[in-house]
Design a protein around this motif. Sequence first.
Motif, PDB file in Angstrom:
ATOM      1  N   UNK A  74       0.857  -1.183   0.000  1.00 27.03           N
ATOM      2  CA  UNK A  74       0.000   0.000   0.000  1.00 27.03           C
ATOM      3  C   UNK A  74       0.893   1.233   0.000  1.00 27.03           C
ATOM      4  N   UNK A  75       0.290   2.379  -0.345  1.00 28.58           N
ATOM      5  CA  UNK A  75       1.035   3.633  -0.237  1.00 28.58           C
ATOM      6  C   UNK A  75       1.476   3.815   1.211  1.00 28.58           C
ATOM      7  N   UNK A  76       2.597   4.460   1.371  1.00 30.82           N
ATOM      8  CA  UNK A  76       3.120   4.683   2.718  1.00 30.82           C
ATOM      9  C   UNK A  76       2.174   5.533   3.553  1.00 30.82           C
ATOM     10  N   UNK A  77       2.158   5.283   4.860  1.00 27.01           N
ATOM     11  CA  UNK A  77       1.370   6.137   5.745  1.00 27.01           C
ATOM     12  C   UNK A  77       1.850   7.575   5.619  1.00 27.01           C
ATOM     13  N   UNK A  78       0.963   8.505   5.753  1.00 28.08           N
ATOM     14  CA  UNK A  78       1.336   9.908   5.667  1.00 28.08           C
ATOM     15  C   UNK A  78       0.774  10.591   4.432  1.00 28.08           C
ATOM     16  N   UNK A  79       0.099   9.834   3.577  1.00 29.91           N
ATOM     17  CA  UNK A  79      -0.535  10.424   2.400  1.00 29.91           C
ATOM     18  C   UNK A  79       0.462  11.103   1.493  1.00 29.91           C
ATOM     19  N   UNK A  80       0.177  12.356   1.119  1.00 28.78           N
ATOM     20  CA  UNK A  80       1.049  13.057   0.189  1.00 28.78           C
ATOM     21  C   UNK A  80       2.357  13.475   0.841  1.00 28.78           C
TER      22      UNK A  80
END
Length: 122
Positions: A36-42
């Motif tokens: 998944x995309x890393x935590x922290x969004x953009x």
Amino acid sequence: SFCRSGNNTVGGCAYEQDITWNVTWPATEVNQTAHQKCPGGIEAKGLAGRKCHGDDQWGPPDVSDCQTIEQIRLLERANALSTVVKNAMNPNQRDLTQTFTSQEIVEIANDLNALTNLNSSQ
């Protein structure tokens, strides 16, 4: 518990909403890794992974590929500083007219300190 799990539909690890990392892990087959995309969004770049073990249990999240925008900025500045230092130490490329203001030296020192603190906390 810090997680809410759904039904296990693939004979492996169940869908899980990880509240600690703010990541939703999809149902995943045994011995496979969900990404998944890393935590922290953009504010973060890279992929986080989490392996489904043979006992149908999730392993811990692996966020070693994740970098925050601040980490990326500091690494870019450290690389630029490294180039300046290498050039200054090479007599064939030395630019004797290049000097740093006291403010630039303080900024460089602060960046190096932040980078050192960042690396020691990982």
